[in-house]
Write a protein that holds these residues in place. Structure first.
Motif, mmCIF file in Angstrom:
data_model
loop_
_atom_site.group_PDB
_atom_site.id
_atom_site.type_symbol
_atom_site.label_atom_id
_atom_site.label_comp_id
_atom_site.label_asym_id
_atom_site.label_seq_id
_atom_site.Cartn_x
_atom_site.Cartn_y
_atom_site.Cartn_z
ATOM 1 N N VAL A 64 -0.829 -3.366 6.214
ATOM 2 C CA VAL A 64 0.626 -3.227 6.130
ATOM 3 C C VAL A 64 1.055 -3.132 4.669
ATOM 4 C CG1 VAL A 64 2.817 -4.442 6.490
ATOM 5 C CG2 VAL A 64 1.129 -4.334 8.319
ATOM 6 N N ARG A 65 0.524 -3.983 3.827
ATOM 7 C CA ARG A 65 0.919 -3.969 2.418
ATOM 8 C C ARG A 65 0.504 -2.670 1.741
ATOM 9 N NH1 ARG A 65 0.272 -10.245 0.839
ATOM 10 N NH2 ARG A 65 2.270 -10.839 1.746
ATOM 11 N N ALA A 66 -0.630 -2.116 2.136
ATOM 12 C CA ALA A 66 -1.069 -0.843 1.556
ATOM 13 C C ALA A 66 -0.097 0.277 1.901
ATOM 14 C CB ALA A 66 -2.470 -0.499 2.051
ATOM 15 N N GLU A 67 0.517 0.217 3.074
ATOM 16 C CA GLU A 67 1.495 1.229 3.466
ATOM 17 C C GLU A 67 2.729 1.176 2.579
ATOM 18 O OE1 GLU A 67 2.617 1.065 7.570
ATOM 19 O OE2 GLU A 67 0.542 0.882 8.226
ATOM 20 N N PHE A 68 3.117 -0.009 2.142
ATOM 21 C CA PHE A 68 4.352 -0.180 1.402
ATOM 22 C C PHE A 68 4.172 -0.251 -0.108
ATOM 23 C CE2 PHE A 68 5.500 -1.523 5.654
ATOM 24 C CZ PHE A 68 6.714 -0.881 5.805
ATOM 25 N N GLU A 69 2.937 -0.211 -0.583
ATOM 26 C CA GLU A 69 2.700 -0.245 -2.021
ATOM 27 C C GLU A 69 3.249 1.016 -2.660
ATOM 28 O OE1 GLU A 69 1.168 -2.483 -4.205
ATOM 29 O OE2 GLU A 69 1.271 -3.862 -2.525
ATOM 30 N N GLU A 70 3.784 0.881 -3.854
ATOM 31 C CA GLU A 70 4.262 2.057 -4.575
ATOM 32 C C GLU A 70 3.081 2.942 -4.911
ATOM 33 O OE1 GLU A 70 8.038 -0.040 -6.750
ATOM 34 O OE2 GLU A 70 6.524 0.958 -7.946
ATOM 35 N N CYS A 71 3.251 4.209 -4.657
ATOM 36 C CA CYS A 71 2.231 5.231 -4.928
ATOM 37 C C CYS A 71 0.978 5.036 -4.077
ATOM 38 C CB CYS A 71 1.839 5.262 -6.400
ATOM 39 S SG CYS A 71 3.207 5.509 -7.516
ATOM 40 N N ASN A 72 1.031 4.174 -3.093
ATOM 41 C CA ASN A 72 -0.106 3.913 -2.215
ATOM 42 C C ASN A 72 -1.403 3.702 -2.985
ATOM 43 O OD1 ASN A 72 1.387 4.024 0.138
ATOM 44 N ND2 ASN A 72 1.253 6.236 0.211
ATOM 45 N N VAL A 73 -1.371 2.791 -3.935
ATOM 46 C CA VAL A 73 -2.534 2.495 -4.754
ATOM 47 C C VAL A 73 -3.578 1.797 -3.899
ATOM 48 C CG1 VAL A 73 -3.350 1.214 -6.773
ATOM 49 C CG2 VAL A 73 -1.116 2.301 -6.810
ATOM 50 N N SER A 74 -4.798 2.270 -3.991
ATOM 51 C CA SER A 74 -5.890 1.670 -3.230
ATOM 52 C C SER A 74 -6.285 0.344 -3.867
ATOM 53 C CB SER A 74 -7.089 2.615 -3.220
ATOM 54 O OG SER A 74 -8.204 1.985 -2.645
ATOM 55 N N TYR A 75 -6.718 -0.600 -3.045
ATOM 56 C CA TYR A 75 -7.150 -1.896 -3.562
ATOM 57 C C TYR A 75 -8.455 -1.769 -4.343
ATOM 58 C CZ TYR A 75 -3.647 -4.175 -0.731
ATOM 59 O OH TYR A 75 -2.470 -4.585 -0.194
ATOM 60 N N GLN A 76 -9.181 -0.670 -4.162
ATOM 61 C CA GLN A 76 -10.475 -0.522 -4.800
ATOM 62 C C GLN A 76 -10.365 0.102 -6.191
ATOM 63 O OE1 GLN A 76 -11.794 1.805 -1.652
ATOM 64 N NE2 GLN A 76 -12.351 0.095 -0.354
ATOM 65 N N GLU A 77 -9.205 0.620 -6.565
ATOM 66 C CA GLU A 77 -9.040 1.194 -7.887
ATOM 67 C C GLU A 77 -9.044 0.085 -8.942
ATOM 68 O OE1 GLU A 77 -5.623 3.646 -8.292
ATOM 69 O OE2 GLU A 77 -6.189 4.935 -6.614
ATOM 70 N N PRO A 78 -9.663 0.332 -10.078
ATOM 71 C CA PRO A 78 -9.648 -0.694 -11.124
ATOM 72 C C PRO A 78 -8.237 -0.852 -11.687
ATOM 73 C CG PRO A 78 -10.643 1.325 -11.936
ATOM 74 C CD PRO A 78 -10.397 1.515 -10.463
ATOM 75 N N GLN A 79 -7.892 -2.069 -12.036
ATOM 76 C CA GLN A 79 -6.574 -2.359 -12.578
ATOM 77 C C GLN A 79 -6.528 -1.926 -14.044
ATOM 78 O OE1 GLN A 79 -3.936 -3.550 -10.927
ATOM 79 N NE2 GLN A 79 -5.136 -3.454 -9.060
ATOM 80 N N LEU A 80 -5.437 -1.275 -14.416
ATOM 81 C CA LEU A 80 -5.263 -0.858 -15.800
ATOM 82 C C LEU A 80 -4.798 -2.047 -16.634
ATOM 83 C CD1 LEU A 80 -3.350 2.495 -15.229
ATOM 84 C CD2 LEU A 80 -5.784 2.205 -15.710
ATOM 85 N N SER A 81 -5.189 -2.032 -17.907
ATOM 86 C CA SER A 81 -4.722 -3.096 -18.791
ATOM 87 C C SER A 81 -3.258 -2.834 -19.138
ATOM 88 C CB SER A 81 -5.565 -3.130 -20.071
ATOM 89 O OG SER A 81 -5.256 -2.003 -20.878
#
Length: 107
Positions: A64-81
């Motif tokens: 559900v949270r993935a549907e509502f995330e801005e830009c549909n960012v995947s949880y597997q993408e590395p976080q930018l500094s």
């Protein structure tokens, strides 16, 4: 109500629905503990040993949270500094600023 507020309400409502489903699934799991078994009639074993095998609420909430995330960012993408995010936003700002200059010249 703004669109962003509506999206927040929808996300909260869907998470609330998952919690209700979890309660219903818990009741069903307890019932199946009595009824759903594998193996012979002499040595019955429960079909699901853990409740999360039957219903994983955290997995459903992540969906559900993935549907509502801005830009549909995947949880597997590395976080930018923080610096990378600022640099990316600055580049986008410069592009927008340049487009405005071009539009002003064309008018």
């Amino acid at each position: 109500m703004t669109y962003v507020e509506y999206q927040i309400y929808m996300e909260a409502y869907q998470i609330k629905q998952i919690k209700q489903q979890e309660q219903l699934a818990m009741q069903a799991w307890l019932n199946q503990g009595v009824q759903a078994t594998t193996g012979s009639s002499k040595n019955p074993k429960p079909k699901f040993k853990k409740f999360t095998q039957f219903f994983d609420a955290q997995k459903e909430i992540k969906k559900v949270r993935a549907e509502f995330e801005e830009c549909n960012v995947s949880y597997q993408e590395p976080q930018l500094s923080r610096n990378q995010i600022i640099a990316k936003r600055y580049e986008e700002y410069q592009k927008i600023k340049e487009r405005r200059k071009l539009n002003a010249r064309n008018v």
